[in-house]
Design a protein around this motif. Structure first.
Motif, PDB file in Angstrom:
ATOM      1  N   ARG A   1      -2.097   1.377  -4.409  1.00 42.70           N
ATOM      2  CA  ARG A   1      -1.371   0.134  -4.151  1.00 42.70           C
ATOM      3  C   ARG A   1      -0.381  -0.110  -5.284  1.00 42.70           C
ATOM      4  NH1 ARG A   1      -2.256  -3.442  -0.555  1.00 42.70           N
ATOM      5  NH2 ARG A   1      -1.258  -5.446  -0.701  1.00 42.70           N
ATOM      6  N   LEU A   2       0.851  -0.432  -4.918  1.00 39.17           N
ATOM      7  CA  LEU A   2       1.858  -0.874  -5.877  1.00 39.17           C
ATOM      8  C   LEU A   2       1.764  -2.393  -5.925  1.00 39.17           C
ATOM      9  CD1 LEU A   2       4.932   1.273  -4.808  1.00 39.17           C
ATOM     10  CD2 LEU A   2       3.800   1.340  -7.022  1.00 39.17           C
ATOM     11  N   THR A   3       1.415  -2.918  -7.079  1.00 39.14           N
ATOM     12  CA  THR A   3       1.302  -4.362  -7.212  1.00 39.14           C
ATOM     13  C   THR A   3       1.568  -4.769  -8.658  1.00 39.14           C
ATOM     14  OG1 THR A   3      -0.119  -6.282  -6.814  1.00 39.14           O
ATOM     15  CG2 THR A   3      -1.218  -4.283  -7.559  1.00 39.14           C
TER      16      THR A   3
ATOM     17  N   ARG B   1       2.659  -2.198 -11.090  1.00 36.67           N
ATOM     18  CA  ARG B   1       1.721  -1.128 -11.422  1.00 36.67           C
ATOM     19  C   ARG B   1       1.283  -0.369 -10.166  1.00 36.67           C
ATOM     20  NH1 ARG B   1       0.839  -4.890 -15.530  1.00 36.67           N
ATOM     21  NH2 ARG B   1       0.304  -3.912 -17.502  1.00 36.67           N
ATOM     22  N   LEU B   2       0.852   0.857 -10.370  1.00 40.43           N
ATOM     23  CA  LEU B   2       0.236   1.654  -9.315  1.00 40.43           C
ATOM     24  C   LEU B   2      -1.255   1.679  -9.614  1.00 40.43           C
ATOM     25  CD1 LEU B   2       0.330   3.545  -6.878  1.00 40.43           C
ATOM     26  CD2 LEU B   2       0.920   5.409  -8.436  1.00 40.43           C
ATOM     27  N   VAL B   3      -2.040   1.054  -8.744  1.00 37.30           N
ATOM     28  CA  VAL B   3      -3.470   0.904  -9.005  1.00 37.30           C
ATOM     29  C   VAL B   3      -4.286   1.486  -7.855  1.00 37.30           C
ATOM     30  CG1 VAL B   3      -3.162  -1.143 -10.440  1.00 37.30           C
ATOM     31  CG2 VAL B   3      -3.514  -1.417  -7.990  1.00 37.30           C
ATOM     32  N   GLY B   4      -5.531   1.733  -8.140  1.00 35.52           N
ATOM     33  CA  GLY B   4      -6.462   2.175  -7.111  1.00 35.52           C
ATOM     34  C   GLY B   4      -6.145   3.525  -6.509  1.00 35.52           C
TER      35      GLY B   4
ATOM     36  N   ALA C   1      -0.427   2.616   5.468  1.00 34.59           N
ATOM     37  CA  ALA C   1       0.318   2.321   4.244  1.00 34.59           C
ATOM     38  C   ALA C   1       1.735   1.864   4.571  1.00 34.59           C
ATOM     39  CB  ALA C   1       0.353   3.541   3.338  1.00 34.59           C
ATOM     40  N   LYS C   2       2.195   0.869   3.837  1.00 32.45           N
ATOM     41  CA  LYS C   2       3.548   0.339   4.042  1.00 32.45           C
ATOM     42  C   LYS C   2       4.612   1.281   3.492  1.00 32.45           C
ATOM     43  CE  LYS C   2       2.222  -3.449   5.960  1.00 32.45           C
ATOM     44  NZ  LYS C   2       2.470  -3.712   7.348  1.00 32.45           N
TER      45      LYS C   2
ATOM     46  N   THR D   1       0.855  -1.179   0.000  1.00 32.85           N
ATOM     47  CA  THR D   1       0.000   0.000   0.000  1.00 32.85           C
ATOM     48  C   THR D   1       0.893   1.231   0.000  1.00 32.85           C
ATOM     49  OG1 THR D   1      -0.137  -0.160   2.402  1.00 32.85           O
ATOM     50  CG2 THR D   1      -1.971  -1.070   1.130  1.00 32.85           C
ATOM     51  N   LEU D   2       0.393   2.290  -0.607  1.00 31.12           N
ATOM     52  CA  LEU D   2       1.177   3.515  -0.776  1.00 31.12           C
ATOM     53  C   LEU D   2       0.316   4.715  -0.393  1.00 31.12           C
ATOM     54  CD1 LEU D   2       3.660   5.068  -2.109  1.00 31.12           C
ATOM     55  CD2 LEU D   2       2.255   5.115  -4.153  1.00 31.12           C
ATOM     56  N   ALA D   3       0.898   5.599   0.382  1.00 34.50           N
ATOM     57  CA  ALA D   3       0.258   6.882   0.702  1.00 34.50           C
ATOM     58  C   ALA D   3       1.160   7.991   0.188  1.00 34.50           C
ATOM     59  CB  ALA D   3       0.056   7.032   2.204  1.00 34.50           C
TER      60      ALA D   3
END
Length: 111
Positions: free
Chosen positions: A48-50, A53-56, A65-66, A33-35
């Motif tokens: 979210r980085l997954t 990709r950066l999604v959502g 957020a991690k 998770t990204l903030a």
């Protein structure tokens, strides 16, 4: 000072760039998770980085957020557009990134 809409658009540009990189094999191997906090505008975004990709991407903070990036609005836009060197900005505390050390090493590809 950039606007909230300009910051949001910059994050969407970053997401598009990561999508293109993921399709060509430049995959960022993270699922976190990204903030993104923008204190001068008193706003934040999260996503979210997954799978490279950066999604959502959405408005609002994610206090759990991690990975947390904090930057002034103009610095965020300059960072995403490549006008601000990420390493120098982080070293000078112009941009702050909070993440575990292993994630920071992987994030070098992103920044």
């Amino acid at each position: 000072m950039a606007s909230v809409d300009e910051c949001r658009e910059a994050l969407h540009q970053l997401a598009a760039r990561l999508d293109a990189d993921a399709e060509t094999g430049g995959k960022l191997d993270l699922d976190r998770t990204l903030a993104c906090r923008v204190p001068d505008l008193e706003t934040a975004f999260h996503g979210r980085l997954t799978g490279g990709r950066l999604v959502g991407i959405a408005d609002g903070d994610d206090p759990k957020a991690k990975i947390a990036l904090t930057a002034a609005s103009d610095d965020l836009i300059a960072l995403v557009t490549g006008k601000l060197d990420a390493t120098r900005a982080i070293a000078s505390r112009q941009v702050q990134v909070r993440a575990n050390p292993f994630d920071l090493l992987k994030l070098r590809k992103l920044l």
